[in-house]
Scaffold this active site. Structure first.
Site, PDB file in Angstrom:
ATOM      1  N   LYS A   1       0.733  -1.233  -0.066  1.00 11.84           N
ATOM      2  CA  LYS A   1       0.062   0.050   0.130  1.00 11.84           C
ATOM      3  C   LYS A   1       0.754   1.212   0.078  1.00 11.84           C
ATOM      4  CE  LYS A   1      -4.381  -1.518   1.964  1.00 11.84           C
ATOM      5  NZ  LYS A   1      -4.204  -2.831   1.591  1.00 11.84           N
TER       6      LYS A   1
ATOM      7  N   GLU B   1      -2.811   6.740   7.994  1.00 14.33           N
ATOM      8  CA  GLU B   1      -3.450   7.784   7.084  1.00 14.33           C
ATOM      9  C   GLU B   1      -4.682   8.504   7.986  1.00 14.33           C
ATOM     10  OE1 GLU B   1      -5.540   5.672   4.044  1.00 14.33           O
ATOM     11  OE2 GLU B   1      -3.568   5.729   2.821  1.00 14.33           O
TER      12      GLU B   1
ATOM     13  N   HIS C   1     -14.404  -3.276   8.372  1.00  8.65           N
ATOM     14  CA  HIS C   1     -13.658  -2.825   7.302  1.00  8.65           C
ATOM     15  C   HIS C   1     -14.075  -3.693   6.153  1.00  8.65           C
ATOM     16  CE1 HIS C   1     -11.839   0.229   9.575  1.00  8.65           C
ATOM     17  NE2 HIS C   1     -11.393  -0.680  10.438  1.00  8.65           N
TER      18      HIS C   1
ATOM     19  N   ARG D   1      -7.453  -7.873  -8.914  1.00  9.44           N
ATOM     20  CA  ARG D   1      -7.997  -8.953  -9.363  1.00  9.44           C
ATOM     21  C   ARG D   1      -9.687  -8.928  -9.443  1.00  9.44           C
ATOM     22  NH1 ARG D   1     -10.790  -8.954  -4.445  1.00  9.44           N
ATOM     23  NH2 ARG D   1      -9.616  -8.084  -2.528  1.00  9.44           N
TER      24      ARG D   1
END
Length: 664
Positions: free
Chosen positions: A116, A200, A235, A292
């Protein structure tokens, strides 16, 4: 085009790929673990290869076994589905080295988006907008915490190699940071073999909007509209829809162009999903790219009329994209609800069990059910507990939402706890109907979503009792019961000079209820919950027809290992028959210990034997069904001893530790 493909996955995605391959005339090979020997995807495929024991790390995650199966069966290509090896760059490279086509992006693209933090740098260089945060290589916990302190709370910890909500934690205050970081790193290491994190800024009311992109080997790239996946728990997405409500065409084009730019930045091929956070002011930020096919791809298929698995096979075999950007059309609105074996009232704890009764809604051009299980299958502790994906479509959002509510009400599942009631409550809640969406939707509207269905014993008990009686009579009258003309096989309740009365005790809604049923030919007088109800009824297999004084009702009566369930249009009533007391004592206790919520593995002990702890203090962490579960102290007290050590397997219900509560 390929002659034969191997699907390196299981469950509903394997079944989904097999369906399209069969329509295209392509032979299929399934792989399976010991736990999946009799699974639906194995039965559907043309061939199937056994690859190992139930744990995924010993079967579905073993790249060499998968490749060996492909070579042995002369498969031209491997479709990885999603999860498992689908975003494993080393596996994609191994396929190439073995001369087997990997139906997905090139290894370099997977590698670029696999981290990430690296993905953020690539996207930033490409001009794709990013959420403020720390994406550096220095993983010193002090550095991570300082970055969180500097940007201000709340922040979001995310595993750089993560996905599907694994290795992710919200941190609302500085004092929560250390525990949250430790948990996120453990989960990331267990799931991905990497515990690097990024930090973040956490947007408090964003929407999760993602763009479906496709690129081919001829320089073409398109986006196929967007999906709103804001409604999430842990999440992980719960209900997805396409297109996103209120999406202006200009914003769609802006986000779509950014998504294709992101794909081109890594020389992408095949199906991919670029995920954005869309803020209230219309600004959007790159979150991640999934290299994907996504679980929620059916909603895109429903509104575009395209088969995305077919697109994958075409692109992987060298064909150009079937459509250009100008040819992509959006028609109507679609929803997908993920039906899980889980307990929403217990923090969505995954559940196991046998699907003793399974009756999905009837499929049509409006309703689609993607599943990998059948009635009688087990929900195993080894894999994700998703039972099915329920997808609906109609001409607009209002009509599609009505389709969703109806289909959820018609879904019948017995033998395990499910999230069906939760999904129905959520999808019919006013804020959802009004499309007031954000990623904290469930927490924000907790009271609306988690309310229990109104219990009307006077209505439910008579119907449940009559259904059970009719089932008993049908079974007694069956040929296997012996001579149907024998008086010993008569279950009508006949007594000489006495009313034909049946007495039952039913346990439902956490209480026992005595019921009397007086049978007068085809009429049944049911006395329950202080009222008497006049009913007529027949039970044909599982289909119940009831006449309640001129009001005719239809229902479904299901018998499972844990009792009986009566499904009616307004909900389900689960109950058990309480048999006469034989005097046997089956009571038992846990001795004050704490028990495993389900089968799993001990990850870490967080307290020392003999330690004095406070109420709600974390004592140990166990992992089950891809999730971490923290066992906490029920009160102030002392941890006497642990019965298991890290790495030990434990059964659901097993006593994990001895604990003495502090006396008041």
């Amino acid at each position: 085009m390929f002659n034969k493909i191997l699907i390196a996955n299981r469950g509903e995605i394997a079944c989904r790929v097999i369906k399209t391959a069969r329509e295209m005339g392509i032979a299929t090979v399934a792989v399976y673990s010991d736990a999946d020997r009799d699974a639906l995807h194995v039965a559907m495929a043309d061939e199937a290869i056994h690859i190992g024991p139930p744990p995924a790390r010993e079967s579905y995650l073993l790249a060499e076994r998968i490749l060996e199966a492909a070579v042995t069966t002369h498969a031209d290509a491997i479709h990885p589905g999603y999860g498992f090896l689908s975003e494993n760059a080393a596996f994609a490279q191994a396929c190439s080295d073995a001369g087997v086509v990997f139906i997905g992006p090139p290894p370099g693209a997977i590698e670029a988006m696999g981290s990430k933090s690296a993905a953020k740098r690539i996207m930033g260089d490409a001009g794709v907008p990013l959420v403020p945060g720390y994406h550096g290589d220095d993983q010193d916990p002090a550095v991570l915490k300082q970055s969180a302190d500097d940007m201000g709370y709340p922040v979001l910890l995310k595993a750089t190699a993560g996905g599907g909500g694994k290795g992710m934690r919200q941190v609302w205050a500085p004092e929560e940071f250390d525990e949250a970081l430790a948990a996120a790193k453990r989960e990331s290491m267990a799931g991905f073999g990497d515990d690097n994190m990024l930090v973040e800024k956490y947007l408090t009311k964003p929407r999760h909007v993602e763009l479906q992109v496709f690129c081919d080997n001829h320089g073409n790239g398109v986006y196929l509209a967007e999906r709103d996946c804001s409604v999430q728990r842990r999440h992980q997405k719960v209900i997805e829809e396409a297109p996103a409500p209120g999406m202006a065409e200009a914003l769609r084009q802006q986000m779509g162009d950014a998504a294709v730019t992101a794909a081109r930045a890594i020389d992408y091929r095949g199906a991919g999903t670029v995920e954005f956070l869309l803020d209230e002011d219309g600004s959007f930020y790159f979150m991640e790219m999934n290299t994907r096919l996504q679980v929620e791809h059916p909603v895109t298929e429903m509104i575009t009329g395209q088969d995305l698995v077919r697109w994958q096979l075409l692109v992987a075999s060298g064909s150009p994209l079937p459509l250009s950007q100008g040819e992509v059309r959006i028609n109507g609105h679609a929803f997908e609800a993920r039906v899980y074996a889980e307990d929403p009232d217990n923090d969505f704890l995954p559940a196991t069990g046998t699907l003793g009764f399974l009756q999905p809604p009837e499929e049509s051009r409006h309703v689609r059910v993607d599943t990998g299980v059948r009635q009688g299958d087990d929900i195993s502790v080894y894999y994700d507990p998703m039972i099915a994906k329920l997808i609906v479509w109609d001409e607009n959002r209002e009509r599609a939402l009505q389709r969703l509510a109806t289909a959820l009400a018609e879904y019948r599942i017995g033998g395990t706890v499910t999230n069906l009631d939760f999904l129905y409550n959520l999808s019919t809640s006013k804020p959802f109907v009004d499309a007031e969406l954000d990623t904290s939707f469930i927490e924000r509207h907790n009271d609306l979503i988690f309310h229990e269905r109104h219990q009307d014993l006077a209505q439910e008990l008579p119907l449940a009792a009559l259904a059970l009686l009719l089932d008993k009579q049908n079974r007694a009258a069956a040929p296997a019961a012996g001579d149907p003309s024998s008086p010993w096989n008569d279950s009508s309740g006949w007594r000489m000079n006495e009313p034909h009365v049946h007495r039952l005790t039913l346990h439902c809604h956490q209480a026992e209820h005595a019921v009397e049923i007086e049978q007068r030919g085809e009429l049944y007088l049911v006395s329950a919950a202080g009222t008497q109800t006049r009913l007529q009824g027949t039970l044909n297999g599982e289909q119940l027809l009831i006449d309640r004084e001129g009001h005719r009702l239809r229902g479904t009566f299901a018998r499972t290992h844990d009792g009986f369930t009566l499904y009616m249009n307004d909900g389900a009533c689960h109950f058990q028959e309480v048999l006469p007391d034989t005097g046997e004592d089956d009571s038992g206790g846990s001795g004050g210990g704490l028990n495993a919520p389900m089968n799993g593995t001990i990850v870490e002990l967080l307290a020392a034997p003999g330690a004095t702890v406070k109420a709600d203090e974390a004592l140990l962490v166990m992992e089950a069904m891809k999730m971490e579960h923290t066992i906490r102290a029920p009160a102030d007290g002392v941890v006497d001893s642990f019965y298991y050590q890290p790495g030990d397997l434990v059964d659901g219900g097993a006593e994990l530790l001895a604990f003495t509560a502090q006396e008041e």
